[in-house]
Write a protein that holds these residues in place. Structure first.
Motif, PDB file in Angstrom:
ATOM      1  N   HIS A 146       0.860  -1.190   0.000  1.00 10.58           N
ATOM      2  CA  HIS A 146       0.000   0.000   0.000  1.00 10.58           C
ATOM      3  C   HIS A 146       0.896   1.240   0.000  1.00 10.58           C
ATOM      4  CE1 HIS A 146      -3.685  -2.297   0.814  1.00 10.58           C
ATOM      5  NE2 HIS A 146      -2.916  -3.045   1.572  1.00 10.58           N
ATOM      6  N   ASN A 175       1.276   4.482  -1.278  1.00 12.24           N
ATOM      7  CA  ASN A 175       0.711   5.683  -1.884  1.00 12.24           C
ATOM      8  C   ASN A 175       0.807   6.815  -0.867  1.00 12.24           C
ATOM      9  OD1 ASN A 175      -1.983   5.808  -0.307  1.00 12.24           O
ATOM     10  ND2 ASN A 175      -1.952   3.716  -1.110  1.00 12.24           N
ATOM     11  N   THR A 184      -1.576   6.715   2.362  1.00  9.63           N
ATOM     12  CA  THR A 184      -1.245   5.698   3.361  1.00  9.63           C
ATOM     13  C   THR A 184       0.066   6.022   4.062  1.00  9.63           C
ATOM     14  OG1 THR A 184      -2.407   4.003   2.086  1.00  9.63           O
ATOM     15  CG2 THR A 184      -0.821   3.242   3.723  1.00  9.63           C
ATOM     16  N   CYS A 208     -10.798   3.006   3.929  1.00 10.22           N
ATOM     17  CA  CYS A 208      -9.932   3.545   2.868  1.00 10.22           C
ATOM     18  C   CYS A 208      -8.850   4.438   3.469  1.00 10.22           C
ATOM     19  CB  CYS A 208     -10.753   4.343   1.862  1.00 10.22           C
ATOM     20  SG  CYS A 208     -11.831   3.349   0.811  1.00 10.22           S
ATOM     21  N   THR A 238      -7.585  -1.976   1.034  1.00  9.43           N
ATOM     22  CA  THR A 238      -8.062  -2.094  -0.336  1.00  9.43           C
ATOM     23  C   THR A 238      -9.537  -2.478  -0.332  1.00  9.43           C
ATOM     24  OG1 THR A 238      -7.549  -4.454  -0.513  1.00  9.43           O
ATOM     25  CG2 THR A 238      -5.782  -2.896  -1.063  1.00  9.43           C
ATOM     26  N   THR A 256     -10.863  -5.078  -1.678  1.00  6.60           N
ATOM     27  CA  THR A 256     -10.961  -6.506  -1.361  1.00  6.60           C
ATOM     28  C   THR A 256     -10.866  -6.747   0.142  1.00  6.60           C
ATOM     29  OG1 THR A 256      -9.994  -7.106  -3.498  1.00  6.60           O
ATOM     30  CG2 THR A 256      -9.926  -8.774  -1.752  1.00  6.60           C
ATOM     31  N   GLU A 257      -9.949  -6.060   0.802  1.00  5.14           N
ATOM     32  CA  GLU A 257      -9.791  -6.217   2.251  1.00  5.14           C
ATOM     33  C   GLU A 257     -11.014  -5.715   3.006  1.00  5.14           C
ATOM     34  OE1 GLU A 257      -4.912  -5.769   2.362  1.00  5.14           O
ATOM     35  OE2 GLU A 257      -6.202  -4.012   2.566  1.00  5.14           O
ATOM     36  N   SER A 292     -17.087  -1.641  -3.692  1.00  4.81           N
ATOM     37  CA  SER A 292     -16.635  -0.719  -4.729  1.00  4.81           C
ATOM     38  C   SER A 292     -17.724   0.298  -5.050  1.00  4.81           C
ATOM     39  CB  SER A 292     -16.247  -1.491  -5.988  1.00  4.81           C
ATOM     40  OG  SER A 292     -15.801  -0.612  -6.995  1.00  4.81           O
ATOM     41  N   ASP A 301      -8.187   8.040  -3.870  1.00  4.18           N
ATOM     42  CA  ASP A 301      -7.827   7.996  -2.448  1.00  4.18           C
ATOM     43  C   ASP A 301      -6.994   9.207  -2.031  1.00  4.18           C
ATOM     44  OD1 ASP A 301      -9.164   5.628  -2.319  1.00  4.18           O
ATOM     45  OD2 ASP A 301      -7.395   4.350  -2.148  1.00  4.18           O
TER      46      ASP A 301
END
Length: 225
Positions: A93, A95, A98, A176, A181, A183-184, A197, A212
């Protein structure tokens, strides 16, 4: 830069993926002044070990298994319970949003898992002597993001007054902002990826953000997420 060491750096590793943690451990063991004192798959195992086996530096993943604590709160807990341990995050992660959250919580460095292992070694050396480690690119991204955030702070209106976010949209946004993510988040709340989503995109439209990074810039304007 030439590094000199006056003592061994004791390192504990936390990652829920065995290939990653043992791969890191093998590479770190090649450095004569590094000592890996523990390799762990869960935060519970790590903290239990730290009570009896001291470590100078912790290399932790930001997103552990679905039944484990989230990265942001893990950093906070470690800072309270083991304040002498310096924290270096290594995560996919990678970015600005984060990284900024992790650093604000108390991490001293952040390395993306897509980066070379040499970057991890350098980060360990920098963080172990009390300095902050970020790549030049990420440092620039954070500077740009913080500048944009400061400009946005001049706006007096609160976005949430106009957004009318639903409770589920709010909890998705909270996740977020914790670096999770889609999925998580879906696994956490036992919903489909498509549902999560959709809730995320709906919240983004209401807030007028596209990704994000833009969400993180306006975090301070969102009341009680």
């Amino acid at each position: 830069m030439t590094w000199t060491s006056v003592s061994t750096v004791r390192i504990a590793l936390l990652d829920d993926h065995a290939v990653v943690r043992y791969g890191f451990a093998r590479r770190l063991a090649e450095e004569p002044d590094f000592q890996v004192v523990g390799i762990f798959a869960t935060s519970r195992e790590l903290m239990a070990s730290l009570r009896t086996t001291p470590a100078d530096l912790l290399i932790i993943d930001y997103a552990l298994g679905s039944n484990d604590i989230d990265g942001l709160n893990l950093i906070r807990v470690l800072k309270v319970r083991f304040p002498r341990c310096k924290i270096l995050v290594s995560s996919s992660h990678y970015n600005p949003a984060t990284v900024a959250l992790a650093m604000k919580a108390g991490a001293r460095g952040f390395v993306g898992k897509s980066q070379e292992l040499s970057e991890l070694i350098q980060a360990v050396r920098v963080v172990s002597v009390g300095r902050v480690h970020l790549s030049g690119f990420m440092a620039g991204e954070l500077d740009a993001m913080m500048t944009a955030g400061a400009a946005a702070a001049l706006r007096s209106d609160s976005l949430s007054e106009h957004a009318a976010l639903s409770p589920r949209e709010r909890e998705v946004l909270r996740c977020c902002l914790d670096g999770m993510t889609v999925t998580e988040i879906a696994e956490k709340f036992a919903r489909s990826v498509k549902t999560i989503s959709g809730q995320k995109q709906s919240a983004f439209r209401k807030l007028g953000v596209r990704n994000d990074n833009e969400l993180f810039k306006i975090q301070h304007q969102i009341d009680d997420l």
